[in-house]
Design a protein around this motif. Structure first.
Motif, PDB file in Angstrom:
ATOM      1  N   GLY A 181      -0.778   7.969  -3.811  1.00 44.74           N
ATOM      2  CA  GLY A 181      -0.471   6.464  -3.353  1.00 44.74           C
ATOM      3  C   GLY A 181       0.917   6.536  -2.395  1.00 44.74           C
ATOM      4  N   PRO A 182       1.351   5.517  -1.982  1.00 47.41           N
ATOM      5  CA  PRO A 182       2.346   5.558  -1.180  1.00 47.41           C
ATOM      6  C   PRO A 182       3.887   5.841  -1.788  1.00 47.41           C
ATOM      7  CG  PRO A 182       1.759   3.275  -1.728  1.00 47.41           C
ATOM      8  CD  PRO A 182       0.682   4.120  -2.287  1.00 47.41           C
ATOM      9  N   GLN A 183       4.415   6.746  -1.248  1.00 44.49           N
ATOM     10  CA  GLN A 183       5.717   7.381  -1.669  1.00 44.49           C
ATOM     11  C   GLN A 183       6.842   6.480  -1.420  1.00 44.49           C
ATOM     12  OE1 GLN A 183       5.441  10.013  -3.457  1.00 44.49           O
ATOM     13  NE2 GLN A 183       3.202  10.246  -3.215  1.00 44.49           N
TER      14      GLN A 183
END
Length: 71
Positions: free
Chosen positions: A65-67
């Motif tokens: 997922g988005p970091q």
């Protein structure tokens, strides 16, 4: 939702996708007086979309997922 429940639902949705794809690909039998009442191809697309959502959820459970942005 736990990983076990997600994988069970993914297996069910993939099985239903394959079943609806098989039923939708069968040739039309004009000797019967009744038309097809189930929209097999549409149901196949619905279950395939559900499979994609469940795969995204599994990826999210594994940390994809988005970091977070650190400054």
């Amino acid at each position: 939702m736990s990983l076990n429940l997600t994988l069970i639902l993914l297996f069910i949705a993939a099985s239903l996708t394959a079943l609806c794809g098989w039923r939708g690909a069968r040739p039309l039998d004009l000797s019967r007086a009744k038309p097809r009442m189930m929209p097999w191809r549409f149901l196949m697309l619905v279950f395939a979309a559900l499979c994609m959502l469940l795969l995204i959820h599994v990826a999210g459970l594994f940390g994809a997922g988005p970091q977070p942005v650190t400054y």
